[in-house]
Enzyme design. Structure first.
Site, PDB file in Angstrom:
ATOM      1  N   ALA A  61       0.775  -1.177   0.100  1.00  0.00           N
ATOM      2  CA  ALA A  61       0.099   0.113  -0.152  1.00  0.00           C
ATOM      3  C   ALA A  61       0.690   1.148  -0.037  1.00  0.00           C
ATOM      4  CB  ALA A  61      -0.933   0.046   1.130  1.00  0.00           C
ATOM      5  N   ASN A  62       2.187   1.108   0.003  1.00  0.00           N
ATOM      6  CA  ASN A  62       2.996   2.465   0.013  1.00  0.00           C
ATOM      7  C   ASN A  62       3.270   2.983  -1.195  1.00  0.00           C
ATOM      8  OD1 ASN A  62       4.607  -0.044  -0.428  1.00  0.00           O
ATOM      9  ND2 ASN A  62       6.193   1.399  -0.627  1.00  0.00           N
ATOM     10  N   THR A  63       2.823   2.471  -2.291  1.00  0.00           N
ATOM     11  CA  THR A  63       2.906   2.977  -3.732  1.00  0.00           C
ATOM     12  C   THR A  63       1.829   2.728  -4.820  1.00  0.00           C
ATOM     13  OG1 THR A  63       4.431   3.313  -5.470  1.00  0.00           O
ATOM     14  CG2 THR A  63       4.772   1.215  -4.211  1.00  0.00           C
ATOM     15  N   GLY A  64       1.979   3.508  -5.910  1.00  0.00           N
ATOM     16  CA  GLY A  64       1.260   3.152  -6.908  1.00  0.00           C
ATOM     17  C   GLY A  64      -0.414   3.079  -6.675  1.00  0.00           C
ATOM     18  N   GLY A  66      -1.985   0.744  -4.855  1.00  0.00           N
ATOM     19  CA  GLY A  66      -2.241   0.425  -3.581  1.00  0.00           C
ATOM     20  C   GLY A  66      -2.403   1.714  -2.604  1.00  0.00           C
ATOM     21  N   TYR A 215       5.075 -14.135 -15.303  1.00  0.00           N
ATOM     22  CA  TYR A 215       4.291 -13.346 -14.947  1.00  0.00           C
ATOM     23  C   TYR A 215       2.939 -13.601 -15.234  1.00  0.00           C
ATOM     24  CZ  TYR A 215       2.122  -8.607 -14.085  1.00  0.00           C
ATOM     25  OH  TYR A 215       1.259  -7.602 -13.688  1.00  0.00           O
TER      26      TYR A 215
END
Ligand SMILES: *[C@@H]1O[C@H](CO)[C@@H](O)[C@H](O)[C@H]1NC(C)=O
Ligand SMILES: *[C@@H]1O[C@H](CO)[C@@H](O)[C@H](O)[C@H]1NC(C)=O
Length: 337
Positions: A61-64, A66, A215
């Site tokens: 949750a710290n970037t993008g 999220g 991926y």
């Protein structure tokens, strides 16, 4: 003299004509760009549901997207638990979200999805200290990284994007059930298309490693799990959704940038125009988390805040069951307890 006046007039006319044409072209281009951007931006979640008194976990949750999802759910009054690998980045993002939303109920907890031990520790601490869990958003992911094995001996993309989240989800199921109606949201990708679960060679020990193939496998796994889990927990009050967020400018491309400089250069030029911003990319996650009346669509796949048909490989219930059983074995999860 007369001639020169004529000539100037002619010149002026030409110029204004040209300018008019140029003006029209510019206007048409500008309008098309705006329309294109709006089309790229995709669906918007317009739902106003509040989440006061509810608790949400968001991985990565710290970037993008999220972080954007965390911000949106914080605005709605939720207690947001940011489950992140990098604590200092996460604390910084949390401070920003507290400041911009005025919601002080934002906590950071350490979770390293490439380590099954870390997943177990996270769940242990979470269940010991939190009262409830209303929404779990499995958002974290790695994309097209070079081949590496985790400490548990699994190929990194399969481990982080699938196995880590699998264990996290099944270990948190009891708490989700206690807080029901509750939801689980799996951020998958359209990349599941053309994907295949390499049941005999999940770690790519035999076949040569291709980061895109791996991926795709991990994203298809997300989809299959959503189906199988939905089947298993039907009637428990917990519902699950998977989604394609869109093509977004985020740090997910970090491996593409370093590993494939040419691809990255090619992508970066049209990227500004053609890719969603993280906040646009978060819309479908937010939609699946809060929109009312989704319960009858448990197990389904969403894109642009709408139900979407997955590729046929994403609907293979036999593969879903088989993958569930293998995954449970790989993470050492015994369903009876
Ligand atoms: C996460 O776990 C992996 C083991 O798979 C380890 O190599 C890595 O250092 C850990 N990272 C963090 C930030 O805890
Ligand atoms: C989400 O995807 C992960 C990884 O594939 C899987 O382990 C988990 O069970 C899925 N959860 C749901 C709710 O589908």
């Amino acid at each position: 003299m007369y001639l020169s006046i004529q000539l100037t007039q002619l010149w002026e006319e030409l110029k204004s004509n040209h300018l008019a044409k140029y003006g029209t072209v510019t206007a048409v281009t500008a309008i098309s760009l705006v329309l294109l951007r709006r089309w790229i931006a995709g669906g918007v979640c317009r739902c106003r549901v509040r989440l006061d008194g509810k608790t949400v976990i968001i991985t990565g949750a710290n970037t993008g997207i999220g972080k954007e999802t965390a911000h949106d759910l914080a605005m709605r009054g939720a207690r947001v638990v940011m489950a992140c690998r990098d604590l200092s980045k996460a604390e910084k993002a949390a401070a920003e979200i507290r400041r911009s939303t005025g919601n002080g109920n934002i906590v950071v907890r350490h979770l390293n999805l490439s380590s099954l031990l870390s997943v177990r520790q996270f769940v242990h601490e979470y269940t010991a200290s939190e009262e409830r869990l209303d929404i779990l958003i499995n958002n974290a992911g790695v994309m097209m990284c070079p081949k590496s094995l985790t400490e548990d001996g699994y190929e990194t993309q399969f481990a982080v994007n699938h196995l880590g989240h699998f264990l996290l989800t099944v270990l948190l199921l009891d708490m989700l059930k206690k807080s029901s109606p509750s939801r689980i949201i799996n951020v998958s990708s359209i990349a599941h298309k053309g994907g295949k679960i390499h049941f005999d060679d999940l770690n790519f020990n035999k076949a040569p490693y291709d980061s895109l193939v791996s991926y795709r496998q991990s994203k298809l796994a997300n989809l299959l799990f959503t189906r199988e889990l939905a089947r298993r927990i039907k009637g428990s009050g917990v519902t699950v959704y998977s989604l394609h967020p869109g093509v977004i400018r985020t740090e997910l491309g970090r491996y593409v940038q370093t590993r494939h400089p040419l691809l990255s250069a090619l992508l970066s030029f049209p990227a500004l125009l053609l890719m969603k911003t993280p906040s646009q990319g978060a819309q479908t996650s937010i939609y699946c988390a809060v929109a009312e009346g989704l319960e009858s669509h448990s197990g389904c796949y969403f894109s642009d805040c709408k139900l979407k048909e997955p590729a046929p490989e994403g609907k293979d219930d036999l593969a879903a069951l088989r993958l569930w059983e293998i995954s449970a074995k790989l993470v050492g999860y015994d369903e009876e307890n």
